[in-house]
Write an enzyme that holds these catalytic residues in place. Sequence first.
Site, mmCIF file in Angstrom:
data_model
loop_
_atom_site.group_PDB
_atom_site.id
_atom_site.type_symbol
_atom_site.label_atom_id
_atom_site.label_comp_id
_atom_site.label_asym_id
_atom_site.label_seq_id
_atom_site.Cartn_x
_atom_site.Cartn_y
_atom_site.Cartn_z
ATOM 1 N N LYS A 55 0.824 -1.208 0.000
ATOM 2 C CA LYS A 55 0.000 0.000 0.000
ATOM 3 C C LYS A 55 0.859 1.259 0.000
ATOM 4 O O LYS A 55 0.540 2.252 -0.667
ATOM 5 C CB LYS A 55 -0.926 -0.008 1.222
ATOM 6 N N GLN A 99 -4.295 -1.396 9.947
ATOM 7 C CA GLN A 99 -4.212 -2.744 9.373
ATOM 8 C C GLN A 99 -4.731 -3.776 10.380
ATOM 9 O O GLN A 99 -4.416 -3.719 11.559
ATOM 10 C CB GLN A 99 -2.758 -3.060 9.007
ATOM 11 N N ASP A 122 -10.607 3.970 4.850
ATOM 12 C CA ASP A 122 -10.789 2.518 4.699
ATOM 13 C C ASP A 122 -12.238 2.105 4.972
ATOM 14 O O ASP A 122 -12.598 0.948 4.814
ATOM 15 C CB ASP A 122 -9.841 1.783 5.647
#
Length: 282
Positions: A55, A99, A122
């Site tokens: 990413k 994450q 996200d």
Amino acid sequence: MSQARLMDGTGLARRIVDETAKRAADLTERTGVAPCLATVLVGEDPASVTYVRMKQNRSRKAGIESRHVALPAGTTTDELIGTLTELSADPTVHGILLQHPMGHHIDERAAFEAIAPEKDVDGVTLASFSAMSFGLPGFASCTPGGIMRLLDEYDVDPAGKRAVVVGRSAILGKPVGMLLLGRDATVTYCHSRTADLSAIVREADIVVAAVGRPRLIRGEDIKPGAVVVDAGYNPGNIGDVDFDSARERASLITPVPGGVGPMTIATLLAQTVEAATRQTGA
């Protein structure tokens, strides 16, 4: 019946990232501010480390600055919340990616809720889920958002269609069902306790497989002409759909890899630049 056409997520994602890079460059030129994505990783899970690094690399290619915060595996929920609160208050950070998984000792929901909604690129907070459910401005969960963009690319209009979502996770199954419902599909959620799953899937015009069980959906389960979106990823590059047999019956199908996966990251980057644009008022 001929084989299903492949829905090429890789090619579409590349175009989205190119467009995102142009938007990022334009924003930086007009405001002097470069979009910034902060990634937070607890512990050193090899798959997560690799994913975060990917990413970061994609971010740089899109003209997005990347700030990585690596926390030890023993980080407590309160410590993680403190870090996320600081990033939320930092005006030089426009998007935050936490994450996951994070370890069983961490209250994942409490951690997600420490992310400011305007920086939740996200799409993991309750605020983002509400926005998806009510059709309000906000950020979509990245995989569901990428799936909807992929359907649009291939002229799949969900309106009036029977959509079956196999999976009910908070960041994939549930939100993609809400997004499909918002586009006037008739949505059925299925999961590990659904009785006679095959019979329900056979009625679907659109199947979204997101349950994390390799080849759970078989070709014989697919209604002829259905659109099949495989959002599952299992060891060995195996999806939740038995690709070879499903392709013989579907009209459109995503490959694994190369279908949904690239769209997830492309959506994350596009939403980061959108967040930066909103926050700078540009």
